[in-house]
Design a protein around this motif. Structure first.
Motif, PDB file in Angstrom:
ATOM      1  N   LEU A  81      -5.007 -14.035   2.978  1.00 55.59           N
ATOM      2  CA  LEU A  81      -4.499 -13.408   4.070  1.00 55.59           C
ATOM      3  C   LEU A  81      -3.174 -12.744   3.867  1.00 55.59           C
ATOM      4  O   LEU A  81      -2.786 -12.207   4.878  1.00 55.59           O
ATOM      5  N   ARG A  82      -2.309 -13.378   2.934  1.00 51.36           N
ATOM      6  CA  ARG A  82      -1.009 -12.838   2.578  1.00 51.36           C
ATOM      7  C   ARG A  82      -1.327 -11.254   2.310  1.00 51.36           C
ATOM      8  O   ARG A  82      -0.316 -10.719   2.853  1.00 51.36           O
ATOM      9  N   LEU A  83      -1.873 -11.025   1.515  1.00 48.06           N
ATOM     10  CA  LEU A  83      -2.400  -9.779   0.920  1.00 48.06           C
ATOM     11  C   LEU A  83      -2.803  -8.920   2.087  1.00 48.06           C
ATOM     12  O   LEU A  83      -2.371  -7.764   1.943  1.00 48.06           O
ATOM     13  N   GLN A  84      -3.712  -9.206   2.862  1.00 46.34           N
ATOM     14  CA  GLN A  84      -4.235  -8.601   3.990  1.00 46.34           C
ATOM     15  C   GLN A  84      -2.998  -8.143   4.964  1.00 46.34           C
ATOM     16  O   GLN A  84      -2.995  -7.103   5.427  1.00 46.34           O
ATOM     17  N   ASP A  85      -2.181  -9.159   5.124  1.00 44.60           N
ATOM     18  CA  ASP A  85      -1.093  -9.153   6.148  1.00 44.60           C
ATOM     19  C   ASP A  85       0.008  -8.056   5.432  1.00 44.60           C
ATOM     20  O   ASP A  85       0.565  -7.103   6.128  1.00 44.60           O
ATOM     21  N   LYS A  86       0.254  -8.055   4.268  1.00 46.80           N
ATOM     22  CA  LYS A  86       1.182  -7.127   3.749  1.00 46.80           C
ATOM     23  C   LYS A  86       0.665  -5.716   3.488  1.00 46.80           C
ATOM     24  O   LYS A  86       1.260  -4.724   3.726  1.00 46.80           O
ATOM     25  N   HIS A 108      -1.367  -4.558   5.725  1.00 42.77           N
ATOM     26  CA  HIS A 108      -1.338  -3.951   7.293  1.00 42.77           C
ATOM     27  C   HIS A 108       0.104  -3.195   7.269  1.00 42.77           C
ATOM     28  O   HIS A 108       0.123  -2.642   7.998  1.00 42.77           O
ATOM     29  N   GLU A 109       0.883  -4.352   6.867  1.00 46.57           N
ATOM     30  CA  GLU A 109       2.426  -4.118   7.375  1.00 46.57           C
ATOM     31  C   GLU A 109       2.793  -2.477   6.819  1.00 46.57           C
ATOM     32  O   GLU A 109       3.390  -1.946   7.273  1.00 46.57           O
ATOM     33  N   GLU A 110       2.306  -2.433   5.405  1.00 50.86           N
ATOM     34  CA  GLU A 110       2.768  -1.298   4.796  1.00 50.86           C
ATOM     35  C   GLU A 110       1.985  -0.052   5.137  1.00 50.86           C
ATOM     36  O   GLU A 110       2.554   0.903   5.322  1.00 50.86           O
ATOM     37  N   MET A 111       0.641  -0.243   5.730  1.00 48.27           N
ATOM     38  CA  MET A 111       0.035   0.788   6.284  1.00 48.27           C
ATOM     39  C   MET A 111       0.724   1.269   7.646  1.00 48.27           C
ATOM     40  O   MET A 111       1.110   2.379   7.907  1.00 48.27           O
ATOM     41  N   MET A 112       1.241   0.320   8.309  1.00 45.79           N
ATOM     42  CA  MET A 112       2.069   0.382   9.535  1.00 45.79           C
ATOM     43  C   MET A 112       3.334   1.206   9.301  1.00 45.79           C
ATOM     44  O   MET A 112       3.783   2.284  10.302  1.00 45.79           O
ATOM     45  N   ARG A 113       3.854   0.783   8.275  1.00 42.47           N
ATOM     46  CA  ARG A 113       5.131   1.455   7.875  1.00 42.47           C
ATOM     47  C   ARG A 113       4.929   2.970   7.552  1.00 42.47           C
ATOM     48  O   ARG A 113       5.867   3.847   7.735  1.00 42.47           O
ATOM     49  N   GLN A 114       3.990   3.213   6.638  1.00 40.74           N
ATOM     50  CA  GLN A 114       3.594   4.587   6.297  1.00 40.74           C
ATOM     51  C   GLN A 114       3.130   5.374   7.585  1.00 40.74           C
ATOM     52  O   GLN A 114       3.416   6.647   7.443  1.00 40.74           O
ATOM     53  N   MET A 115       2.607   4.654   8.560  1.00 36.21           N
ATOM     54  CA  MET A 115       2.205   5.612   9.893  1.00 36.21           C
ATOM     55  C   MET A 115       3.531   5.654  10.719  1.00 36.21           C
ATOM     56  O   MET A 115       3.232   6.042  11.805  1.00 36.21           O
ATOM     57  N   PHE A 116       4.665   5.181  10.470  1.00 37.73           N
ATOM     58  CA  PHE A 116       5.568   5.265  11.102  1.00 37.73           C
ATOM     59  C   PHE A 116       5.510   4.533  12.510  1.00 37.73           C
ATOM     60  O   PHE A 116       6.457   4.725  13.460  1.00 37.73           O
ATOM     61  N   TRP A 117       4.893   3.277  12.514  1.00 35.51           N
ATOM     62  CA  TRP A 117       4.950   2.370  13.639  1.00 35.51           C
ATOM     63  C   TRP A 117       6.024   1.357  13.390  1.00 35.51           C
ATOM     64  O   TRP A 117       6.838   1.327  12.386  1.00 35.51           O
ATOM     65  N   ALA A 118       6.403   0.683  14.225  1.00 38.20           N
ATOM     66  CA  ALA A 118       7.515  -0.089  14.239  1.00 38.20           C
ATOM     67  C   ALA A 118       7.053  -1.187  13.553  1.00 38.20           C
ATOM     68  O   ALA A 118       5.793  -1.945  13.392  1.00 38.20           O
ATOM     69  N   THR A 119       7.999  -1.850  12.504  1.00 40.19           N
ATOM     70  CA  THR A 119       7.443  -2.988  11.553  1.00 40.19           C
ATOM     71  C   THR A 119       7.702  -4.302  12.086  1.00 40.19           C
ATOM     72  O   THR A 119       7.938  -5.177  11.451  1.00 40.19           O
ATOM     73  N   HIS A 120       7.913  -4.461  13.482  1.00 39.44           N
ATOM     74  CA  HIS A 120       8.244  -5.967  13.951  1.00 39.44           C
ATOM     75  C   HIS A 120       7.094  -6.776  13.899  1.00 39.44           C
ATOM     76  O   HIS A 120       5.803  -6.255  13.918  1.00 39.44           O
ATOM     77  N   LYS A 121       7.111  -7.979  13.816  1.00 36.86           N
ATOM     78  CA  LYS A 121       6.148  -8.851  13.596  1.00 36.86           C
ATOM     79  C   LYS A 121       5.712  -9.627  14.808  1.00 36.86           C
ATOM     80  O   LYS A 121       6.797  -9.773  15.681  1.00 36.86           O
ATOM     81  N   THR A 122       4.795 -10.185  15.392  1.00 28.01           N
ATOM     82  CA  THR A 122       4.326 -10.597  16.525  1.00 28.01           C
ATOM     83  C   THR A 122       4.376 -12.384  16.461  1.00 28.01           C
ATOM     84  O   THR A 122       4.439 -12.769  17.532  1.00 28.01           O
ATOM     85  N   ARG A 123       4.646 -12.657  15.415  1.00 22.15           N
ATOM     86  CA  ARG A 123       4.946 -14.120  15.205  1.00 22.15           C
ATOM     87  C   ARG A 123       6.253 -14.449  15.441  1.00 22.15           C
ATOM     88  O   ARG A 123       6.976 -13.806  15.261  1.00 22.15           O
ATOM     89  N   ALA A 124       6.154 -15.536  16.037  1.00 23.74           N
ATOM     90  CA  ALA A 124       7.719 -15.963  16.209  1.00 23.74           C
ATOM     91  C   ALA A 124       8.710 -16.331  14.848  1.00 23.74           C
ATOM     92  O   ALA A 124       8.020 -16.943  14.121  1.00 23.74           O
TER      93      ALA A 124
END
Length: 134
Positions: free
Chosen positions: A55-60, A62-78
């Motif tokens: 789960l940690r690897l999948q999360d990281k 996904h975060e890296e893919m969003m960063r490469q696509m210039f999406w905001a890198t904020h998390k939805t978790r509190a």
């Protein structure tokens, strides 16, 4: 892992990665049944060590893919933390009751009840006294 037995995973870490996701989605990501995931979350069965790692690897990833696509890198978790002393505290302000004018008082006191008349021909709220008009 900071767990005494390295064969098993930490349930709190699994709960962290399951925030905001249904058990069905997590079960599909891990290729396990929903019953197994719910047993792990409720501490009925011990969880393998690799679950949180996957789960940690999948999360990281996904975060890296969003960063490469210039999406905001904020998390939805509190994100919880310690409040500093320079935090602004907004006081709760009670709404003051508005004073009615004389016309509004007369209108509210002289209003007829909205209920239909009772079968005996009398009004249903006949026990309510009517106010006198000044």
């Amino acid at each position: 892992m900071r767990f005494p037995n390295l064969r098993y995973g930490n349930n709190f870490e699994l709960q962290y990665y399951c925030q905001g996701k249904s058990i069905k989605v997590i079960a599909k990501r891990l290729r396990r049944t929903e019953r197994t995931i719910s047993d792990w979350l409720n501490c009925k069965k011990k969880m393998p060590w690799w679950v949180c790692e996957v789960l940690r690897l999948q999360d990281k990833e996904h975060e890296e893919m969003m960063r490469q696509m210039f999406w905001a890198t904020h998390k939805t978790r509190a994100k919880l933390g310690v409040v500093s002393t320079d935090a602004k505290i907004i006081p709760f302000i009670k709404k003051e009751k508005k004073e009615l004018t004389e016309e509004e008082k007369l209108f509210t006191l002289n209003r007829e009840p909205l209920s239909a008349p009772a079968p005996g021909g009398q009004a249903a709220a006949s026990h309510i006294p009517k106010a006198k008009v000044l």
